[in-house]
Design a protein around this motif. Structure first.
Motif, PDB file in Angstrom:
ATOM      1  N   ARG A 150       0.860  -1.191   0.000  1.00  0.00           N
ATOM      2  CA  ARG A 150       0.000   0.000   0.000  1.00  0.00           C
ATOM      3  C   ARG A 150       0.897   1.241   0.000  1.00  0.00           C
ATOM      4  O   ARG A 150       1.257   1.777   1.037  1.00  0.00           O
ATOM      5  CB  ARG A 150      -0.932  -0.018   1.202  1.00  0.00           C
ATOM      6  N   THR A 151       1.284   1.658  -1.201  1.00  0.00           N
ATOM      7  CA  THR A 151       2.201   2.791  -1.334  1.00  0.00           C
ATOM      8  C   THR A 151       1.670   3.788  -2.362  1.00  0.00           C
ATOM      9  O   THR A 151       0.846   3.447  -3.216  1.00  0.00           O
ATOM     10  CB  THR A 151       3.595   2.324  -1.776  1.00  0.00           C
ATOM     11  N   TYR A 152       2.187   5.009  -2.274  1.00  0.00           N
ATOM     12  CA  TYR A 152       1.831   6.031  -3.253  1.00  0.00           C
ATOM     13  C   TYR A 152       2.913   7.101  -3.206  1.00  0.00           C
ATOM     14  O   TYR A 152       3.491   7.366  -2.145  1.00  0.00           O
ATOM     15  CB  TYR A 152       0.470   6.654  -2.935  1.00  0.00           C
ATOM     16  N   GLU A 153       3.179   7.698  -4.375  1.00  0.00           N
ATOM     17  CA  GLU A 153       4.223   8.709  -4.475  1.00  0.00           C
ATOM     18  C   GLU A 153       3.707   9.900  -5.269  1.00  0.00           C
ATOM     19  O   GLU A 153       3.073   9.729  -6.311  1.00  0.00           O
ATOM     20  CB  GLU A 153       5.467   8.116  -5.140  1.00  0.00           C
ATOM     21  N   VAL A 154       4.007  11.105  -4.763  1.00  0.00           N
ATOM     22  CA  VAL A 154       3.585  12.342  -5.412  1.00  0.00           C
ATOM     23  C   VAL A 154       4.813  13.235  -5.593  1.00  0.00           C
ATOM     24  O   VAL A 154       5.606  13.395  -4.660  1.00  0.00           O
ATOM     25  CB  VAL A 154       2.523  13.070  -4.570  1.00  0.00           C
ATOM     26  N   THR A 155       4.965  13.796  -6.767  1.00  0.00           N
ATOM     27  CA  THR A 155       6.061  14.721  -7.030  1.00  0.00           C
ATOM     28  C   THR A 155       5.543  16.147  -7.023  1.00  0.00           C
ATOM     29  O   THR A 155       4.550  16.458  -7.708  1.00  0.00           O
ATOM     30  CB  THR A 155       6.721  14.410  -8.382  1.00  0.00           C
ATOM     31  N   VAL A 156       6.219  16.998  -6.254  1.00  0.00           N
ATOM     32  CA  VAL A 156       5.808  18.393  -6.092  1.00  0.00           C
ATOM     33  C   VAL A 156       6.912  19.296  -6.632  1.00  0.00           C
ATOM     34  O   VAL A 156       8.062  19.209  -6.205  1.00  0.00           O
ATOM     35  CB  VAL A 156       5.552  18.721  -4.604  1.00  0.00           C
ATOM     36  N   GLU A 157       6.571  20.156  -7.584  1.00  0.00           N
ATOM     37  CA  GLU A 157       7.513  21.132  -8.135  1.00  0.00           C
ATOM     38  C   GLU A 157       6.951  22.530  -7.925  1.00  0.00           C
ATOM     39  O   GLU A 157       5.780  22.792  -8.244  1.00  0.00           O
ATOM     40  CB  GLU A 157       7.739  20.893  -9.633  1.00  0.00           C
ATOM     41  N   GLN A 158       7.786  23.404  -7.384  1.00  0.00           N
ATOM     42  CA  GLN A 158       7.372  24.784  -7.155  1.00  0.00           C
ATOM     43  C   GLN A 158       6.031  24.870  -6.432  1.00  0.00           C
ATOM     44  O   GLN A 158       5.187  25.718  -6.730  1.00  0.00           O
ATOM     45  CB  GLN A 158       7.301  25.540  -8.486  1.00  0.00           C
ATOM     46  N   GLY A 159       5.848  23.954  -5.475  1.00  0.00           N
ATOM     47  CA  GLY A 159       4.659  24.015  -4.627  1.00  0.00           C
ATOM     48  C   GLY A 159       3.398  23.423  -5.202  1.00  0.00           C
ATOM     49  O   GLY A 159       2.315  23.566  -4.612  1.00  0.00           O
ATOM     50  N   ARG A 160       3.490  22.733  -6.348  1.00  0.00           N
ATOM     51  CA  ARG A 160       2.307  22.114  -6.944  1.00  0.00           C
ATOM     52  C   ARG A 160       2.581  20.660  -7.340  1.00  0.00           C
ATOM     53  O   ARG A 160       3.695  20.322  -7.761  1.00  0.00           O
ATOM     54  CB  ARG A 160       1.846  22.896  -8.184  1.00  0.00           C
ATOM     55  N   VAL A 161       1.552  19.836  -7.250  1.00  0.00           N
ATOM     56  CA  VAL A 161       1.656  18.440  -7.672  1.00  0.00           C
ATOM     57  C   VAL A 161       1.798  18.390  -9.183  1.00  0.00           C
ATOM     58  O   VAL A 161       0.993  18.990  -9.916  1.00  0.00           O
ATOM     59  CB  VAL A 161       0.412  17.632  -7.242  1.00  0.00           C
ATOM     60  N   VAL A 162       2.819  17.664  -9.658  1.00  0.00           N
ATOM     61  CA  VAL A 162       3.013  17.546 -11.100  1.00  0.00           C
ATOM     62  C   VAL A 162       2.846  16.115 -11.602  1.00  0.00           C
ATOM     63  O   VAL A 162       2.631  15.897 -12.797  1.00  0.00           O
ATOM     64  CB  VAL A 162       4.403  18.079 -11.531  1.00  0.00           C
ATOM     65  N   SER A 163       2.972  15.131 -10.695  1.00  0.00           N
ATOM     66  CA  SER A 163       2.791  13.742 -11.112  1.00  0.00           C
ATOM     67  C   SER A 163       2.580  12.862  -9.891  1.00  0.00           C
ATOM     68  O   SER A 163       2.819  13.278  -8.751  1.00  0.00           O
ATOM     69  CB  SER A 163       4.010  13.233 -11.905  1.00  0.00           C
ATOM     70  N   ALA A 164       2.123  11.632 -10.146  1.00  0.00           N
ATOM     71  CA  ALA A 164       1.885  10.673  -9.066  1.00  0.00           C
ATOM     72  C   ALA A 164       2.140   9.266  -9.574  1.00  0.00           C
ATOM     73  O   ALA A 164       2.125   9.003 -10.782  1.00  0.00           O
ATOM     74  CB  ALA A 164       0.460  10.799  -8.541  1.00  0.00           C
ATOM     75  N   SER A 165       2.396   8.342  -8.651  1.00  0.00           N
ATOM     76  CA  SER A 165       2.660   6.955  -8.994  1.00  0.00           C
ATOM     77  C   SER A 165       2.204   6.068  -7.839  1.00  0.00           C
ATOM     78  O   SER A 165       2.232   6.484  -6.679  1.00  0.00           O
ATOM     79  CB  SER A 165       4.156   6.738  -9.259  1.00  0.00           C
ATOM     80  N   THR A 166       1.804   4.851  -8.174  1.00  0.00           N
ATOM     81  CA  THR A 166       1.371   3.919  -7.128  1.00  0.00           C
ATOM     82  C   THR A 166       2.544   3.232  -6.441  1.00  0.00           C
ATOM     83  O   THR A 166       2.352   2.563  -5.418  1.00  0.00           O
ATOM     84  CB  THR A 166       0.441   2.840  -7.714  1.00  0.00           C
ATOM     85  N   THR A 167       3.745   3.391  -6.990  1.00  0.00           N
ATOM     86  CA  THR A 167       4.937   2.793  -6.381  1.00  0.00           C
ATOM     87  C   THR A 167       6.055   3.816  -6.288  1.00  0.00           C
ATOM     88  O   THR A 167       6.178   4.695  -7.143  1.00  0.00           O
ATOM     89  CB  THR A 167       5.437   1.578  -7.192  1.00  0.00           C
ATOM     90  N   GLY A 190      -0.511   6.808   5.108  1.00  0.00           N
ATOM     91  CA  GLY A 190       0.157   7.902   4.418  1.00  0.00           C
ATOM     92  C   GLY A 190      -0.102   7.871   2.929  1.00  0.00           C
ATOM     93  O   GLY A 190      -0.255   8.919   2.283  1.00  0.00           O
ATOM     94  N   ALA A 191      -0.144   6.671   2.359  1.00  0.00           N
ATOM     95  CA  ALA A 191      -0.454   6.528   0.938  1.00  0.00           C
ATOM     96  C   ALA A 191      -1.882   6.980   0.646  1.00  0.00           C
ATOM     97  O   ALA A 191      -2.141   7.633  -0.373  1.00  0.00           O
ATOM     98  CB  ALA A 191      -0.255   5.075   0.504  1.00  0.00           C
ATOM     99  N   GLN A 192      -2.799   6.648   1.537  1.00  0.00           N
ATOM    100  CA  GLN A 192      -4.189   7.061   1.345  1.00  0.00           C
ATOM    101  C   GLN A 192      -4.312   8.582   1.311  1.00  0.00           C
ATOM    102  O   GLN A 192      -5.074   9.133   0.512  1.00  0.00           O
ATOM    103  CB  GLN A 192      -5.067   6.482   2.463  1.00  0.00           C
ATOM    104  N   TYR A 193      -3.568   9.244   2.169  1.00  0.00           N
ATOM    105  CA  TYR A 193      -3.590  10.704   2.160  1.00  0.00           C
ATOM    106  C   TYR A 193      -3.075  11.251   0.835  1.00  0.00           C
ATOM    107  O   TYR A 193      -3.690  12.148   0.236  1.00  0.00           O
ATOM    108  CB  TYR A 193      -2.739  11.245   3.313  1.00  0.00           C
ATOM    109  N   LEU A 194      -1.958  10.741   0.353  1.00  0.00           N
ATOM    110  CA  LEU A 194      -1.379  11.246  -0.901  1.00  0.00           C
ATOM    111  C   LEU A 194      -2.292  10.992  -2.092  1.00  0.00           C
ATOM    112  O   LEU A 194      -2.285  11.771  -3.058  1.00  0.00           O
ATOM    113  CB  LEU A 194      -0.012  10.604  -1.131  1.00  0.00           C
TER     114      LEU A 194
END
Length: 409
Positions: A231-248, A267-271
């Protein structure tokens, strides 16, 4: 007495104390400085190298010591590191690259992942790290650490560092941070760590490096070898905004100004509630138990406080060791490494390390990574780079994530 005479008197007194190596107190240690070591080798003003034999429970071993006088304004301690948290290099290479006059290896680290097939070992260190006043990383959960069993009452937040007043100290550095988005604020539980607490979110910055972040979701708060979370999730933030996401969790270098958030379980659920374009604010820092600010710090664990060994130190397992002693209220530091040559490989127990540091005048002592990692380097006057003074027990230097460097100007 002029100011310069006062400084000379302080240095002579410091040298006199350090050369009184006679019979080592505690844990039945005995030893004396060998011929030629009574005056030591001055590497630079305020920096002296010595070596001597001592006899412990496992037999005769050989110790290498670098004494650093922090009252000398031209001398300082700093973090040796290869540039990224998930990178490793030999202490010789790190010290030479950073122009240190001497140094020792540092914190324990994520050296292997045999428990998690297919997951890359990150090489990242266990505890917090600060370089030149900049926070590089926080500590992994205590149950996820590599290294020998900790003394009772200690954990992975423990550090040795030099505070803003120029004195060496033992302290504890805890991560403080938040992730704020959509009107919700979540505690940040990790910073450039090879392992995250269960149900948490951790941040990875350009200081992490390019190694995969998959290890962050492996193990649990109490069992390092537990399976990796699904149960994982990843979010990339550039200049204060979400630009992409991934389940791993992903891999690859992270650009300056970019933060990658990795979540596991809750934590993954929140992201997962974040979508491209959402504003996200990530804030973090390391808070010292003493409330002091640190110029440099790295992890390990205390073995000596207030001139007394910590209760419960191991008295059975002898090994090659690296440690640091603090004397004179933080004004003198003793970098200590046991030789790994076959004749001396019996080494010391942790209790004997504490006794050896105390015999050198230390009132505080801190254990660093040992075994094949134990390395002490020094640059002879006039030499272009440092050389290894002890014999690493692997036969060659091991690449490690960080160390303590001695710098002069």
């Amino acid at each position: 007495m002029t100011p310069s005479q006062g400084r000379s008197h302080t240095r002579r007194a410091s040298l006199t104390l350090l050369t009184a190596l006679g019979t080592l107190a505690g844990a039945a240690l005995t030893g004396a400085a060998p011929a030629g070591a009574a005056t030591g080798t001055t590497l630079a003003a305020g920096v002296v190298y010595r070596q001597y034999d001592l006899t412990a429970g496992a037999g005769v071993t050989h110790a290498h010591v670098i004494a650093v006088d922090l009252t000398n304004t031209r001398v300082r301690l700093g973090l040796l590191h290869p540039g990224k948290v998930s990178s490793r290099a030999t202490i010789t290479r790190q010290a030479t690259a950073q122009r240190a006059v001497a140094g020792v290896n540092g914190d324990f680290f994520n050296i292997t992942e045999t428990q998690h097939p297919g997951v890359a070992a990150t090489g990242a260190s266990v505890g917090p790290a600060i370089a030149n006043g900049r926070v590089l990383k926080a500590a992994v959960p205590t149950g996820q650490r590599f290294g020998p069993e900790l003394p009772p009452g200690t954990d992975t937040d423990d550090v040795l560092g030099v505070s803003a007043d120029g004195r060496a100290r033992l302290d504890s550095l805890a991560l403080t941070g938040t992730v704020t988005s959509l009107g919700r604020r979540l505690p940040l539980r990790g910073l450039n760590q090879y392992a995250l607490a269960e149900n948490s979110v951790g941040a990875y910055t350009s200081d992490w490096g390019g190694v995969s972040r998959a290890r962050a979701a492996c193990g649990t708060d109490s069992e390092r070898a537990a399976p990796c979370s699904t149960r994982t999730y990843e979010v990339t933030v550039e200049q204060g905004r979400v630009v992409s996401a991934s389940t791993t969790p992903g891999s690859g270098a992270i650009a300056a100004g970019t933060t990658v958030l990795v979540g596991r379980e809750a934590g993954a659920q929140y992201l997962k509630t974040l979508v491209k374009g959402d504003r996200v604010a990530v804030r973090y820092g390391l808070a010292a138990a003493s409330q002091r600010a640190y110029r440099f710090a790295l992890g390990g664990y205390p073995v000596l406080t207030g001139g007394k060994p910590l209760p419960g130190l191991d008295t059975r397992t002898s090994a090659v060791r690296t440690a640091v002693g603090i004397a004179n209220g933080g004004q003198r530091v003793l970098l200590f490494a046991v030789d790994g040559a076959p004749a001396y490989r019996g080494g010391l127990t942790i209790a004997e390390v504490a006794a050896a540091l105390r015999s050198l005048g230390a009132t505080e002592g801190f254990s660093l990574d040992g075994g094949g990692s134990s390395t002490l380097v020094a640059r002879a006057p006039g030499a272009a780079k440092v050389s290894v003074r002890n014999h690493p027990s692997d036969g060659t230097e091991r690449a490690v994530p960080n160390g303590i460097g001695v710098f002069t100007r």
